[in-house]
Design a protein around this motif. Sequence first.
Motif, mmCIF file in Angstrom:
data_model
loop_
_atom_site.group_PDB
_atom_site.id
_atom_site.type_symbol
_atom_site.label_atom_id
_atom_site.label_comp_id
_atom_site.label_asym_id
_atom_site.label_seq_id
_atom_site.Cartn_x
_atom_site.Cartn_y
_atom_site.Cartn_z
ATOM 1 N N ALA A 37 0.551 -1.152 -0.015
ATOM 2 C CA ALA A 37 0.104 -0.122 0.000
ATOM 3 C C ALA A 37 0.984 1.273 0.044
ATOM 4 O O ALA A 37 0.609 2.112 -0.748
ATOM 5 N N ILE A 38 1.879 1.301 0.704
ATOM 6 C CA ILE A 38 2.853 2.534 0.789
ATOM 7 C C ILE A 38 3.485 2.570 -0.551
ATOM 8 O O ILE A 38 3.799 3.558 -1.200
ATOM 9 N N LEU A 39 4.068 1.450 -1.169
ATOM 10 C CA LEU A 39 4.660 1.541 -2.343
ATOM 11 C C LEU A 39 3.824 1.945 -3.562
ATOM 12 O O LEU A 39 4.288 2.399 -4.433
ATOM 13 N N SER A 40 2.453 1.840 -3.212
ATOM 14 C CA SER A 40 1.605 2.317 -4.303
ATOM 15 C C SER A 40 1.282 3.849 -4.410
ATOM 16 O O SER A 40 1.224 4.557 -5.610
ATOM 17 N N LYS A 65 -0.271 6.046 -3.252
ATOM 18 C CA LYS A 65 -1.568 6.577 -3.448
ATOM 19 C C LYS A 65 -2.225 7.181 -2.142
ATOM 20 O O LYS A 65 -3.058 7.859 -2.208
ATOM 21 N N TYR A 66 -1.480 7.213 -1.276
ATOM 22 C CA TYR A 66 -1.650 8.064 0.239
ATOM 23 C C TYR A 66 -1.024 9.093 0.483
ATOM 24 O O TYR A 66 0.082 9.480 0.350
ATOM 25 N N THR A 106 -8.882 -0.023 9.519
ATOM 26 C CA THR A 106 -9.081 -0.615 8.009
ATOM 27 C C THR A 106 -7.599 -0.917 7.495
ATOM 28 O O THR A 106 -6.668 -0.348 7.498
ATOM 29 N N LEU A 107 -7.328 -2.293 6.996
ATOM 30 C CA LEU A 107 -6.100 -2.722 6.437
ATOM 31 C C LEU A 107 -6.092 -2.319 4.944
ATOM 32 O O LEU A 107 -7.085 -2.844 4.460
ATOM 33 N N ILE A 108 -4.978 -1.694 4.560
ATOM 34 C CA ILE A 108 -4.916 -1.370 3.115
ATOM 35 C C ILE A 108 -3.772 -2.364 2.618
ATOM 36 O O ILE A 108 -2.571 -2.118 2.939
ATOM 37 N N THR A 109 -3.984 -3.310 1.761
ATOM 38 C CA THR A 109 -3.236 -4.142 1.125
ATOM 39 C C THR A 109 -3.515 -4.871 -0.097
ATOM 40 O O THR A 109 -4.719 -5.116 -0.219
ATOM 41 N N ASP A 110 -2.619 -5.173 -0.760
ATOM 42 C CA ASP A 110 -2.793 -5.954 -2.321
ATOM 43 C C ASP A 110 -2.773 -7.344 -2.193
ATOM 44 O O ASP A 110 -2.990 -8.190 -2.947
ATOM 45 N N ASP A 111 -2.400 -7.894 -0.690
ATOM 46 C CA ASP A 111 -2.292 -9.340 -0.517
ATOM 47 C C ASP A 111 -3.171 -9.968 -0.227
ATOM 48 O O ASP A 111 -4.121 -9.884 0.602
#
Length: 177
Positions: free
Chosen positions: A16-19, A21-22, A98-103
């Motif tokens: 999420a951090i690497l995206s 977007k935040y 809320t968890l932000i993850t692509d996994d």
Amino acid sequence: MPFNSIDGKFVLDTSAILSRKYDLSSSIFYVTNSILKEVEKGKISRYLEMAESSLNIIDPDADSIARVKRAAQKTGDINRLSHTDIEAVALALQIGATLITDDYSMQNVSTVLGIKANSASIKEIGKVIEWVYRCTGCGRIYEENTGSCRICGHALKNYPRKTRKIEEKDEKASSTG
Ligand SMILES: [Zn+2]
């Protein structure tokens, strides 16, 4: 479930951090030390600079980690999760974020724990696998792994009972447990 998602708290995992977007200058974001370490290996220090004073860094307690491990064992995701992954889910559980993850595995475990999980950049996971135990002899389905079938005595095996849609509203996600 003892935890309800409180709007406005978000645990960001490495993906999420690497995206990027935040807006990390907002104080609503939480990470663990291990996530931060993973991110710092990458070359996004300039992006992280804006988080310096606002990013909340908390490591989850042992109880939350244990609960996440138990849930991951149950869903069969345990071998697909690193310790950093487990800590991220545990932090979201502990602080009601809320968890932000692509996994997918992290999302799956979060869902069974009643944690709201959102994808950072890829399409959100649409369903969660519910594992039950099926008798290898008569095919009877058990909720708990009792070792062997009460009726015919054969061994029980992990079995995906069904998949269900994750609703946007988090009340539905807390029906397990
Ligand atoms: Zn049986």
